[in-house]
Scaffold this motif. Sequence first.
Motif, PDB file in Angstrom:
ATOM      1  N   SER A 243      -5.992   3.313   2.946  1.00 24.35           N
ATOM      2  CA  SER A 243      -5.290   2.746   1.794  1.00 24.35           C
ATOM      3  C   SER A 243      -5.484   1.241   1.704  1.00 24.35           C
ATOM      4  CB  SER A 243      -3.797   3.064   1.875  1.00 24.35           C
ATOM      5  OG  SER A 243      -3.576   4.444   1.767  1.00 24.35           O
TER       6      SER A 243
ATOM      7  N   GLU B  67      -4.669   6.855   7.718  1.00 23.80           N
ATOM      8  CA  GLU B  67      -4.288   6.831   6.299  1.00 23.80           C
ATOM      9  C   GLU B  67      -3.959   5.421   5.827  1.00 23.80           C
ATOM     10  OE1 GLU B  67      -1.158   9.724   6.831  1.00 23.80           O
ATOM     11  OE2 GLU B  67      -2.186  11.105   5.483  1.00 23.80           O
TER      12      GLU B  67
ATOM     13  N   LYS C 163      -8.940   0.615   0.378  1.00 19.18           N
ATOM     14  CA  LYS C 163      -8.938   0.937  -1.046  1.00 19.18           C
ATOM     15  C   LYS C 163      -8.299  -0.197  -1.862  1.00 19.18           C
ATOM     16  CE  LYS C 163      -7.491   5.066  -1.845  1.00 19.18           C
ATOM     17  NZ  LYS C 163      -6.541   6.198  -2.103  1.00 19.18           N
ATOM     18  N   LEU C 164      -7.185  -0.737  -1.347  1.00 20.17           N
ATOM     19  CA  LEU C 164      -6.497  -1.831  -2.044  1.00 20.17           C
ATOM     20  C   LEU C 164      -7.356  -3.082  -2.091  1.00 20.17           C
ATOM     21  CD1 LEU C 164      -3.809  -2.973  -3.289  1.00 20.17           C
ATOM     22  CD2 LEU C 164      -3.205  -3.649  -0.954  1.00 20.17           C
TER      23      LEU C 164
ATOM     24  N   ILE D 162       0.823  -1.224   0.000  1.00 23.33           N
ATOM     25  CA  ILE D 162       0.000   0.000   0.000  1.00 23.33           C
ATOM     26  C   ILE D 162       0.850   1.264   0.000  1.00 23.33           C
ATOM     27  CG2 ILE D 162      -1.994  -1.119   1.078  1.00 23.33           C
ATOM     28  CD1 ILE D 162      -1.199   0.131   3.731  1.00 23.33           C
TER      29      ILE D 162
ATOM     30  N   THR E 183       1.991   1.582  -3.717  1.00 22.50           N
ATOM     31  CA  THR E 183       1.001   1.817  -4.775  1.00 22.50           C
ATOM     32  C   THR E 183       0.139   3.064  -4.553  1.00 22.50           C
ATOM     33  OG1 THR E 183      -0.549   0.323  -3.633  1.00 22.50           O
ATOM     34  CG2 THR E 183       0.841  -0.632  -5.366  1.00 22.50           C
ATOM     35  N   ASP E 184      -0.049   3.474  -3.290  1.00 21.78           N
ATOM     36  CA  ASP E 184      -0.899   4.632  -3.001  1.00 21.78           C
ATOM     37  C   ASP E 184      -0.050   5.901  -3.010  1.00 21.78           C
ATOM     38  OD1 ASP E 184      -2.667   6.540  -2.062  1.00 21.78           O
ATOM     39  OD2 ASP E 184      -3.591   5.189  -0.601  1.00 21.78           O
TER      40      ASP E 184
END
Length: 322
Positions: A313, A309, A316-317, A61, A64-65
């Motif tokens: 993330s 945060e 979201k992943l 994460i 990629t974020d």
Amino acid sequence: MCLLCHDYLFRPNMAQENHTAFSDFILLGYSDLPDLQGLLFLVFLFIYTEILIGNGLIICITETDLALHTPMYFFLKNLSFLEICYTSVTLPKMLVNFIVENKGISFYGCAAQIYFLLLLGGTECLLLAAMAYDRYVAICNPLHYKLIMSKQFCLGLIAGALAVNMPIHVGQTYLVFILPFCDSREINSLFCDIPPLLELACADTNINKTSVFVAAMLLVIMPFFLILASYVKIISAILKMPSAESRKKVFSTCSSHIIVVSLFYGSATIVYLSPRSKETEDINKSLSLLYTILVPMFNPIIYSLRNREVKASLVKLLRKKM
């Protein structure tokens, strides 16, 4: 460190003599609990799997974020990578030893295990200090944060931590394995480590103990005091904030790091700097599990559960993958 090695430089055949006498060592681990070997294997397999998945997710994460492409998460990503490497030095061999009768480890395998354990552990100490400095700059000097914590500076801190540790622990490992060992080759530990190995030596180990103390002062105690100094400044800045909500928010960004530092430094300091005796062997064996296995297992949990945060993330992943 070179001064510490000086007394041994004219003993070139000692390592070869040791290797001839000791083709391997035996890691006793929990061999005094034969009926629990299968259960211990499953427990430690679960822990290792959790370490790989948890720290792997943190790396994924933060990589990629784009919202997490900041110095704080750059250090967290490197910490997670270190934890995977750190536990992979000891846990696979421990898992094998739970299910086989021959619990031996080769002379060179033991040396390699000690070297990489010390190298990665020492690097983690300095990385935790770098993370504390990052929080200090972010909270106490926010206007210059991006300028100070540049990408080049962060990469330099990681490279510097490795560069400092590599030669020191080459010397540490060399000093241990040129010692003559007694008839016993049984190491009362789950993995090769300096304190239990010194107990098998048939020579004066004061130089080794001094080198361990000096290395601990440089790589454990000094970084700890840097972390402590950073948090004194951070707490002072937090107390000056007018809003209680602001104080709570800022402290929450530091609390995860404080918990990890307390667990890692507390257990490592006790194992390496406290006097050893027959009565404390089992206690030290359990404490060594704390900083080598349990802290890496709890790191992803601590950082994800206490960090908004990271949780966002991660959600979201998982949605993207599903």
